[in-house]
Each structure stands twice: as structure tokens, then as C-alpha cells.
Scaffold this active site. Structure first.
Site, PDB file in Angstrom:
ATOM      1  N   ASP A 296       0.856  -1.188   0.000  1.00 24.70           N
ATOM      2  CA  ASP A 296       0.000   0.000   0.000  1.00 24.70           C
ATOM      3  C   ASP A 296       0.889   1.234   0.000  1.00 24.70           C
ATOM      4  O   ASP A 296       2.085   1.164   0.291  1.00 24.70           O
ATOM      5  CB  ASP A 296      -0.911  -0.001   1.235  1.00 24.70           C
ATOM      6  CG  ASP A 296      -2.003   1.071   1.192  1.00 24.70           C
ATOM      7  OD1 ASP A 296      -2.310   1.564   0.089  1.00 24.70           O
ATOM      8  OD2 ASP A 296      -2.544   1.411   2.258  1.00 24.70           O
ATOM      9  N   TYR A 470      -4.912   4.592   0.409  1.00 25.82           N
ATOM     10  CA  TYR A 470      -5.992   3.690  -0.002  1.00 25.82           C
ATOM     11  C   TYR A 470      -5.670   2.984  -1.314  1.00 25.82           C
ATOM     12  O   TYR A 470      -6.491   2.923  -2.225  1.00 25.82           O
ATOM     13  CB  TYR A 470      -7.325   4.439  -0.097  1.00 25.82           C
ATOM     14  CG  TYR A 470      -7.666   5.253   1.128  1.00 25.82           C
ATOM     15  CD1 TYR A 470      -7.394   4.772   2.413  1.00 25.82           C
ATOM     16  CD2 TYR A 470      -8.251   6.515   1.025  1.00 25.82           C
ATOM     17  CE1 TYR A 470      -7.698   5.514   3.536  1.00 25.82           C
ATOM     18  CE2 TYR A 470      -8.562   7.264   2.144  1.00 25.82           C
ATOM     19  CZ  TYR A 470      -8.273   6.762   3.396  1.00 25.82           C
ATOM     20  OH  TYR A 470      -8.570   7.511   4.521  1.00 25.82           O
ATOM     21  N   HIS A 471      -4.451   2.416  -1.371  1.00 21.30           N
ATOM     22  CA  HIS A 471      -4.011   1.681  -2.548  1.00 21.30           C
ATOM     23  C   HIS A 471      -3.578   0.257  -2.199  1.00 21.30           C
ATOM     24  O   HIS A 471      -2.504  -0.186  -2.603  1.00 21.30           O
ATOM     25  CB  HIS A 471      -2.836   2.414  -3.212  1.00 21.30           C
ATOM     26  CG  HIS A 471      -3.154   3.787  -3.673  1.00 21.30           C
ATOM     27  ND1 HIS A 471      -2.168   4.725  -3.946  1.00 21.30           N
ATOM     28  CD2 HIS A 471      -4.339   4.397  -3.923  1.00 21.30           C
ATOM     29  CE1 HIS A 471      -2.739   5.851  -4.341  1.00 21.30           C
ATOM     30  NE2 HIS A 471      -4.047   5.680  -4.325  1.00 21.30           N
ATOM     31  N   PRO A 472      -4.384  -0.517  -1.459  1.00 29.98           N
ATOM     32  CA  PRO A 472      -3.976  -1.894  -1.175  1.00 29.98           C
ATOM     33  C   PRO A 472      -3.877  -2.686  -2.478  1.00 29.98           C
ATOM     34  O   PRO A 472      -4.691  -2.521  -3.390  1.00 29.98           O
ATOM     35  CB  PRO A 472      -5.103  -2.422  -0.275  1.00 29.98           C
ATOM     36  CG  PRO A 472      -6.294  -1.591  -0.638  1.00 29.98           C
ATOM     37  CD  PRO A 472      -5.733  -0.223  -0.937  1.00 29.98           C
TER      38      PRO A 472
END
Length: 553
Positions: A296, A470-472
Site C-alpha cells: 500500500d 488507499y491503494h492496497p
């Protein structure tokens, strides 16, 4: 109803990838496609209006509401992990920032085992998906479903001041960070179509939702994938409190995202044998990489008071929001039509780094990302993050019940490499913001304070201040090693009739937001299924700093 129908492909999840795969596969009228979405309709003003992005992100109706375990290296903070629970998935609740990633990110994929997923092979699919309204070059597309616009075109002078400060600090302007040169300072673009959020649902499903061979089933939770002798033959869903079995003739395609996809695989019995047994899940197929390799992006805000009353901070009261909202409703123009991230930069953290690993978003206001609170008085901020982390986490089912959220641990800042990267973020940003181009506007630092100087002080500030971008991603990675989950055609290793198509299959996280590369992946994956992938027309040169080994800029 649907139990008596026959579907060739069942797609789980209507997000950035799933909506595209459903649209592309159903182009063939002889193929029957079922798209299953656990959430409901995206017909909400708060989803459609770009500047309202913080509302759907924080609305239970539209967000799965995942949370991490206490993060040891972030003072044991529990981090939010919002994921879209609505048509369009996370593309319906995200920040709409359109960033492809650096070309070398995709070459890195291929080098790690994702054969065929190099930049030159991916470029035709970036172009295929987009309709760029601002630029025209060999790198841009103009006939795709997804509009790429520039918001209010940097009307606020703070945007240009930020870009000019970067040039003063010794960096270079870039006309298109998605084109020949990512490295540098320039205008930022967004997925907005004539003032309306251009989610994957809006761009791909809205025009074709009445196709006779496409069925979209909302408010239906897939509880497990059904296997017969290691072949996916259908899914079990929960709809209106009743369970139903839906068979498939060809494939199940899992597009539930980097949390949802590994979780559903595990609940269905696909994953590390020991971990599944521990969670009392019947093992169908031992595949240790499922849920591992979680990556992330983290970011924090540099905030300053503004000397001039030109920021968004006066626009966050109810009266001003009402005016902005009314203008948007009537004209789809004005402040409501932008996500307000209209200037950006990509730089390298130090000499010896081949391509940018730091990303900036500039915002002409001092306000939380979700818009829930703002600094009193005028201020502005620049979001900054170290974007090539080496920390790795995991997603792990703790029950055979899909409704029980999995255990999510990112292990943020667990490596010295990542901590060093954020120290560079602080020091390089402070240098950029001290340039004369900002002097007309920059007042006192709000955060971090000027006395945050030493490595220890910076580490303390970062641990307390960073948030997820918010980039898993990367939890079902493409590859051929023991930790990979899918092959280069995105078929799950050791199983038949099952593919994963979403950001979970990324081997490594790109330097940028993830919506664009996820959409690209879905476009190319659709052609892989159709056995008609596009080769590049010609190889395009990409920028590489001539002295990157010895120079940071």
C-alpha cells in the site's frame, strides 16, 4: 430467476476491473455474462459529484469499512482501509486521480515473473480505455470509455506556484506525467466526464446495461466459489437472506479487489493450508501466496498558512457548500466539478534511484482528505508519499464466513528503506516549498513544524501523521514462484476455470494511484480471454534521467 439461466462467465465484483471485464466479454452477443455486485446502485449525487468524494468514502452504504490490525511501526494505530461496496467498486468512492504509474513499474512486473506485462504491451490498453480531453500525443487515447479531464484547469494560482517552485528547486516540468516523462512537476488529470465522476460503472456499464446477454446482479454477496475436482464450476451467493447456487459454463472471474479477492479465495478453501486449517476452513487447494505480499501507499500532508484569502478553506461551511452544490447541479461546472488535485509532481528520493518513487498531490486548502475538517483560516497543503515501499503485509481469513472481515496487517514502515524514503519526503518537500515562487503565499508551517529536523524527529512525526493513500494491492500476484497466485494469463495456479482480474494480481505496487493501472489490466485481461491481445504499434521511447545513478534531480 437466475438459477435456471446458463452463464458462460460469472464475474465477482463490479469495480475498476470487474465492470470492464463484464463490458468487454459481453461485446460478443453469443457469450452470456453474469456480473455480481454485493453493493447497490451508484446513482447517488455524492458519488457523481467530484468534489463530494469524501462522502461516499465515509458512508457505510458504499464502503466495506475494512480496518487493519494495530500497526506496530505506526504507534499501533488501527488504519482505515475503505473499499467500494457499490456498482463501480472503489472507482465510485476514490479520489478520481488519473495516474498510470511509471513505465518502469510495468517492466518491473515482467522482470518479477509477469511475462508479457511490460510497459510497451500495456500502453495500447491504457490508450484503449481513455478519452483524453486535454492532451494529444502518441501516449494518449481519445476513443475510450473513460474521460480524462483537468478539473478547473488550475484556475487557483497556488497550483502554478507549486509547479514553479519545483522548477526553481532544480526539477523539470512535465507536460504529461502519464506519457513520455513522469518525472517532474505539472498539471494533474482526473477521471471526470463533463463534471461527473467517470467511474468504471459510469464509463463501461451505464451505456450497455441493457444488453440481453449481460445480467447485473446487485445486493448479492458471493459466499464461496464452488469447485469440482479443482475446477471452478459456479458460485454460492446470499441474496435477500437466501442462498443460491449459480453454475458457469466456462469460468469464474474474481474481481473483488485486493482485500476481497484473497479473502474469498481463502473462504472457498484456496490458500495456505496451515492458515486455512487454523481458521477451520476446509482446504481445497494449498496455495501459500494467497493474501500475502500486501502493499500500500502511505502519505502525509505538508500544511501551511496562506497569506492570501484564495484557498478552499472558506468553501467548507454549509452555506458555501450549498452554493457550490447548486451550481454543480445546474451546470456541472465550478468547484463541484473537480477533485481539486490539479497539480502534481513525481521525483526520485535520492541519486541511484532509476525512476520516481515519490509522489505529490497539491491541494489549495488545508483540509483532511475526506473533507471532514479544515484548518481555521486560510491554508494549503501538499500530499506526499514514498511510493515504492518494501514493507509487506497480509490478508488472512479468520472464519469460513465471508461476512467476517479478514485480518489485515500492512506492516507499514517495517523496513529501514521505507523510513528513509519518508525522511527524504520531509526534507525534499521543505526545500521545494522554500522557493521564492511560494513566498507570496506561504506563511507559517502548520505541520510538520520547522523544528522537526533530525531523523528521530521526522520518524516520530511520520509515525503519528501518515495515513493510507488507499491503494492496497498485490495480494494474489502474477508470477511463477511459490508465492505467486496467478500465471501471466491471470489463471489461478493449480486450478481450472478460475481467474483473478484486479489490483491484487500486481506483483509490485506502481508509483501512482491504482485506478488507471487496474483498468488497463482489465482491458488487457479481457483480450487475453478472447485470445486477441494487442501488440504495440511501435516501441515508444520513455524518459530516463541521463545521470540517475549520480544525480537526484
Amino acid at each position: 430467476m437466475f438459477e435456471n439461466q446458463s452463464f458462460d462467465y460469472i464475474i465477482i465484483g463490479s469495480g475498476s476491473a470487474g465492470a470492464i471485464v463484464a463490458a468487454r466479454l459481453s461485446e460478443n452477443k453469443h457469450i452470456k455474462v453474469l456480473l455480481i455486485e454485493s453493493g447497490g446502485s451508484d446513482n447517488s449525487i455524492f458519488i457523481k459529484m467530484p468534489s463530494a468524494l469524501g462522502i461516499p468514502m465515509n458512508t457505510k452504504k458504499f464502503n466495506w469499512g475494512y480496518k487493519s490490525e494495530p500497526e506496530k511501526h505506526l504507534n499501533n494505530r488501527i488504519m482505515n482501509c475503505p473499499r467500494g461496496h457499490v456498482l463501480g467498486g472503489s472507482s465510485s468512492i476514490n479520489g478520481m486521480v488519473y495516474v498510470r504509474g511509471n513505465p518502469f513499474d510495468f517492466d518491473e512486473w515482467e522482470e518479477s515473473g509477469a511475462k508479457g506485462w511490460n510497459y510497451q504491451n500495456c500502453l495500447p490498453y491504457f490508450k484503449k480505455l481513455e478519452s483524453h480531453k486535454v492532451l494529444n500525443s502518441d501516449f494518449t487515447g481519445h476513443e475510450g470509455p473513460v474521460a480524462v479531464e483537468a478539473g478547473n484547469n488550475m484556475t487557483n494560482p497556488l497550483y502554478q506556484a507549486f509547479i514553479d517552485a519545483g522548477v526553481e528547486a532544480g526539477y523539470t516540468k512535465t507536460q504529461d506525467y502519464n506519457g513520455y516523462r513522469q518525472e517532474g512537476f505539472g498539471q494533474k488529470f482526473m477521471n471526470v466526464d463533463a463534471g461527473v465522476r467517470a467511474s468504471s460503472s459510469y464509463a463501461y456499464l451505464r451505456p450497455i446495461k441493457h444488453r440481453a446477454n449481460l445480467k447485473i446482479l446487485c445486493k448479492s454477496l458471493v459466499t464461496r466459489i464452488i469447485f469440482e475436482q479443482k475446477k471452478a464450476v459456479g458460485v454460492e451467493i446470499l441474496r435477500k437472506n437466501k442462498k443460491h447456487i449459480i453454475p458457469t459454463n466456462k469460468e469464474v472471474i474474481l474481481s473483488a479487489g485486493s482485500i476481497g479477492s484473497p479473502h474469498l479465495l481463502q473462504v472457498s478453501g484456496i490458500g495456505c493450508k496451515n492458515l486455512l486449517t487454523k481458521s477451520k476452513i476446509e482446504v481445497i487447494h494449498d496455495l501459500p501466496g494467497v493474501g500475502q505480499n500486501l502493499q500500500d501507499h502511505l502519505e502525509f500532508n505538508f500544511q501551511y498558512r496562506c497569506k492570501k484569502p484564495i484557498t478552499l478553506n472558506t468553501k467548507v461551511n454549509i452555506f458555501q457548500k450549498s452554493i457550490i452544490g447548486m451550481r454543480w447541479l445546474l451546470t456541472k461546472k465550478g468547484l463541484g466539478s473537480s477533485n481539486h488535485f490539479e497539480a502534481c509532481a513525481f521525483i526520485r528520493s535520492k541519486a541511484g534511484v532509476k525512476w520516481p518513487d515519490i509522489q505529490y498531490h497539491f491541494l489549495p486548502g488545508a483540509i483532511t482528505y475526506d473533507g471532514s475538517s479544515a484548518f481555521q483560516g486560510h491554508g494549503f497543503q501538499v500530499h506526499i508519499g514514498y511510493n515504492k515501499p518494501t514493507s509487506r503485509g497480509s490478508v488472512q481469513a479468520i472464519s469460513s464466513d465471508i461476512s467476517t472481515h479478514p485480518k489485515i496487517l500492512f506492516n507499514y514502515l517495517s523496513t529501514e528503506n521505507d523510513r528513509e524514503g519518508f525522511r527524504a519526503c520531509v526534507r525534499l518537500t521543505r526545500e521545494i516549498m522554500s522557493q521564492s515562487s511560494m513566498s507570496l503565499y506561504k506563511g507559517e508551517a502548520i505541520q510538520p513544524k520547522d523544528d522537526v529536523i533530525t531523523d528521530e524527529q521526522i520518524d516520530t512525526f511520520v509515525r503519528a501523521s501518515v495515513d493510507s493513500a488507499y491503494h492496497p494491492s498485490c495480494t494474489c500476484k502474477i508470477g511463477q514462484d511459490k508465492t505467486s497466485v496467478v500465471d501471466p494469463e491471470l489463471k489461478v495456479h493449480g486450478l481450472r476455470g478460475l481467474r483473478v482480474i484486479d489490483s491484487s494480481v500486481f506483483p509490485t505496487i506502481p508509483n501512482g494511484n491504482l485506478n488507471a493501472p487496474t483498468m488497463m489490466l482489465a482491458e488487457r485481461a479481457s483480450d487475453i480471454i478472447k485470445n486477441r491481445t494487442k501488440a504495440p504499434d511501435r516501441t515508444l521511447d520513455i524518459f530516463l534521467h541521463e545521470d540517475w545513478r549520480n544525480s537526484q534531480r
